[in-house]
Design a protein around this motif. Sequence first.
Motif, mmCIF file in Angstrom:
data_model
loop_
_atom_site.group_PDB
_atom_site.id
_atom_site.type_symbol
_atom_site.label_atom_id
_atom_site.label_comp_id
_atom_site.label_asym_id
_atom_site.label_seq_id
_atom_site.Cartn_x
_atom_site.Cartn_y
_atom_site.Cartn_z
ATOM 1 N N ALA A 99 1.899 -12.122 16.144
ATOM 2 C CA ALA A 99 2.405 -11.540 14.859
ATOM 3 C C ALA A 99 1.138 -10.506 14.208
ATOM 4 O O ALA A 99 0.013 -10.897 14.202
ATOM 5 C CB ALA A 99 2.678 -12.579 13.730
ATOM 6 N N PHE A 100 1.852 -9.474 13.464
ATOM 7 C CA PHE A 100 1.043 -8.385 13.104
ATOM 8 C C PHE A 100 1.358 -8.369 11.595
ATOM 9 O O PHE A 100 2.602 -8.106 11.263
ATOM 10 C CB PHE A 100 0.896 -7.066 13.705
ATOM 11 N N GLY A 101 0.288 -8.200 10.808
ATOM 12 C CA GLY A 101 0.753 -8.194 9.491
ATOM 13 C C GLY A 101 -0.271 -7.029 8.668
ATOM 14 O O GLY A 101 -1.213 -6.528 9.284
ATOM 15 N N VAL A 102 0.554 -6.410 7.834
ATOM 16 C CA VAL A 102 -0.150 -5.165 7.012
ATOM 17 C C VAL A 102 -0.081 -5.528 5.432
ATOM 18 O O VAL A 102 1.103 -6.011 5.020
ATOM 19 C CB VAL A 102 0.682 -3.760 7.334
ATOM 20 N N LEU A 103 -1.183 -5.654 4.865
ATOM 21 C CA LEU A 103 -1.546 -5.936 3.501
ATOM 22 C C LEU A 103 -1.898 -4.761 2.717
ATOM 23 O O LEU A 103 -2.913 -4.174 3.204
ATOM 24 C CB LEU A 103 -2.366 -7.236 3.198
ATOM 25 N N ASP A 104 -1.358 -4.775 1.672
ATOM 26 C CA ASP A 104 -1.605 -3.359 0.789
ATOM 27 C C ASP A 104 -1.797 -4.037 -0.600
ATOM 28 O O ASP A 104 -1.167 -4.659 -1.038
ATOM 29 C CB ASP A 104 -0.629 -2.359 0.798
ATOM 30 N N LEU A 105 -3.072 -3.579 -1.195
ATOM 31 C CA LEU A 105 -3.149 -4.278 -2.533
ATOM 32 C C LEU A 105 -2.547 -3.251 -3.435
ATOM 33 O O LEU A 105 -2.366 -1.946 -3.540
ATOM 34 C CB LEU A 105 -4.780 -3.895 -2.868
ATOM 35 N N ASP A 106 -1.937 -4.100 -4.511
ATOM 36 C CA ASP A 106 -0.792 -3.493 -5.544
ATOM 37 C C ASP A 106 -2.058 -3.346 -6.949
ATOM 38 O O ASP A 106 -2.664 -4.288 -7.380
ATOM 39 C CB ASP A 106 0.313 -4.440 -5.985
ATOM 40 N N MET A 130 -11.445 -8.324 -12.579
ATOM 41 C CA MET A 130 -10.451 -7.852 -11.889
ATOM 42 C C MET A 130 -9.249 -8.681 -11.443
ATOM 43 O O MET A 130 -9.476 -9.926 -11.297
ATOM 44 C CB MET A 130 -10.936 -7.016 -10.756
ATOM 45 N N LEU A 131 -8.083 -8.153 -11.792
ATOM 46 C CA LEU A 131 -6.804 -9.013 -11.358
ATOM 47 C C LEU A 131 -6.060 -7.739 -10.489
ATOM 48 O O LEU A 131 -5.459 -6.823 -11.103
ATOM 49 C CB LEU A 131 -5.938 -9.249 -12.455
ATOM 50 N N LEU A 132 -5.820 -8.211 -9.288
ATOM 51 C CA LEU A 132 -5.082 -7.140 -8.464
ATOM 52 C C LEU A 132 -3.874 -8.215 -7.802
ATOM 53 O O LEU A 132 -3.746 -9.275 -7.801
ATOM 54 C CB LEU A 132 -5.774 -6.791 -7.246
ATOM 55 N N GLY A 133 -2.783 -7.602 -7.228
ATOM 56 C CA GLY A 133 -1.716 -8.103 -6.451
ATOM 57 C C GLY A 133 -1.908 -7.568 -5.095
ATOM 58 O O GLY A 133 -2.646 -6.627 -4.701
ATOM 59 N N CYS A 134 -0.755 -8.101 -4.250
ATOM 60 C CA CYS A 134 -0.667 -7.401 -2.868
ATOM 61 C C CYS A 134 0.784 -7.612 -2.500
ATOM 62 O O CYS A 134 1.605 -8.577 -3.001
ATOM 63 C CB CYS A 134 -1.904 -7.991 -1.998
ATOM 64 N N SER A 135 1.091 -6.792 -1.558
ATOM 65 C CA SER A 135 2.365 -6.717 -0.826
ATOM 66 C C SER A 135 2.025 -6.837 0.416
ATOM 67 O O SER A 135 1.078 -6.420 1.119
ATOM 68 C CB SER A 135 3.307 -5.653 -1.159
ATOM 69 N N ILE A 136 2.834 -7.780 1.552
ATOM 70 C CA ILE A 136 2.622 -7.700 2.949
ATOM 71 C C ILE A 136 3.862 -7.671 3.651
ATOM 72 O O ILE A 136 5.052 -8.148 3.452
ATOM 73 C CB ILE A 136 2.003 -9.174 3.033
ATOM 74 N N GLY A 137 3.645 -7.075 4.790
ATOM 75 C CA GLY A 137 4.674 -6.720 5.861
ATOM 76 C C GLY A 137 4.313 -7.400 6.900
ATOM 77 O O GLY A 137 2.979 -7.269 7.654
#
Length: 651
Positions: free
Chosen positions: A250-257, A335-342
């Motif tokens: 499995a390969f995942g990509v995470l981008d900080l929101d 700091m407060l961030l979110g993220c999305s993952i594919g």
Amino acid sequence: MNRDFSKARSIEQARYHALAKVWPALYLALVGDMIAVSFVHMAMAPWWATFLFPAILIPKALICSVRWYRNRDTIPPVDECVRAIRVLGIEVVVWMGLIVAWEIWLAQWGNADTLIVLMLCVAGQMVFLQFGLLQLRLASLVSGAICLAGLIYLGSGIESLVGTIGVVTVLVMGFGSFALIAYGYYFDFTSLVVSRLTLETKAEEVQLLSETNFRLANTDSLTDIGNRRRCFHDLEKALQAAADTGRAVAFGVLDLDGFKAVNDSNGHVVGDRLLHAMAARIRDTLGEFGDVYRLGGDEFAFIIAGEESPERLLEIGEDLISSVQTPIRIGDFNMLLGCSIGFATYPKSAESAEELYDRADYALFHAKRTGRSRPVVFNEEHERSVRQTALIERTLRAADLEEELYLTFQPIVDSHQNKTMLLECLARWQSPVLGLVSPAQFIVAAEQSGFISTLTPILLRKALLAIQQWPGEVGISFNLSGHDIVAPEKVLNLIGILMHSGVAPNRVEFEVTETAIMMNLDQALANLHLLKATGARISLDDFGTGYSSLSQIQKLPLDKIKVDASFVRDLETNPASRKIVSSVTALSRDLSLSCVVEGVETREQLDILQGLGCSLIQGYFYSRPMREGDVEAFLDQQLELRSSIEASASA
């Protein structure tokens, strides 16, 4: 002579190793000499003279031979080698002194024939010592000298004076020659070992430098985790191992929101520290499941071997999102961030590293487009969408865009006057191959491929032609993508089209989204100022759905804010939505900006918005998007309605 000294790390160890290889054979040679001497004197000398001495020395020689033979492939530490060589040198001198003395002592019972045998044995011993004990220079010289003295003594038994002198001369010259040759071999040996050790040292330095360079080339210097190059290198290896074993990858990509907003608001130093801390947090959360890499910017990737269950991947994704969303303190900032993952899996979703990345990236894009802060696993539905998008892109590139593209227009109305102020230009595509293609499909495909910048000039020219047919107080609102506003040459091209159209720039409003601006805030800011300098107006679309901060909004040359339709859908039932719209309206007033509310469909929504102080309205309540030919009739209808209201009021 065996010169395999690859295990030796010093001259002393190399000498020890060389001796361990040859000394057992020399022991056996000496044993053979003693047996030969005893044998030829057995009939002449007393039995005890020929038997007792060999009986004492031969067992000891055999024991020593076995001990050295067993150690032939073992290299002790340097100090042990030095001690063993010193002890062996003493033993050799003592042994040769005893053996030569015994041989000379036996000569008293011999005759001319046995004398020749004795001299040959002693001469053989001398040669063995000179060449076999190259590593014991002093011991070999002393032992050789003992043998030489024994030969001279034995040679003195020759009755002829000339013969005696000749024997002595030959022996002395032979000993000297052997000594010179042996010393030459010793220095060659030393040079060989020194050269090898030097080369090995250099090789180790080169290897260390190579490993350092490899680590630097494959490590992200900011976060101390693997970089993009290392990621795809490891992914290729993981896929090869999976192909051999039949396991999944499995390969995942995470981008900080929200990272860009934080970075731009607090500075790059804080942003860099935040990325480093987030990388460590993601790595710790993922733990033994896989390795983490930074692909660039605020985008990370990870490889999880042996896992393909969508449910399990979603669990991992939820854990990562929960970890990222936990507040983190950087210096004086909380700091407060979110993220999305594919996620994408091999071999179910893709068969190569490139395909796996593309599928995971698409899943990430889908996660961001459908709500953010969620994990998405690439599935069959996404595969159909990817294929459809690829088909749309290919067809779009081959299309006659001037002929097939057209615009529809949706009014932005001043609800208090029932008067259209602007008409938003909405792109449409009627393809002879695919039919009428939804803008949600072809605009997305064009933006993903960067082809949107080819469509924009064509659509702008069509919009500027259309506005010339309408009253001068009616303007147009034209959407720009992130690709349009991050490149100066593209913006200058749009300015050129506007200037050559003959349309007053103040009748044109360019809409940009927060997401588009955040592609490259500094460049977007500079290019928006170029557009603003023409006299055109700038509006920020979909306000509230992105991550821009108030400080960033103040930097932008804005004239208007558009509240996203998502805040209007539940306006009647959700107090939070009303508060948000009210706050944005108040904010726009404080910043001297106009405010448009999108997505208004019912009278109830309009009444609430007017009560909140919102006057500029866009939505189905007033009109769906219209074709160009229907705009004039719509404007006339509004004019008639206003006239009727005014007449009724005056009556």
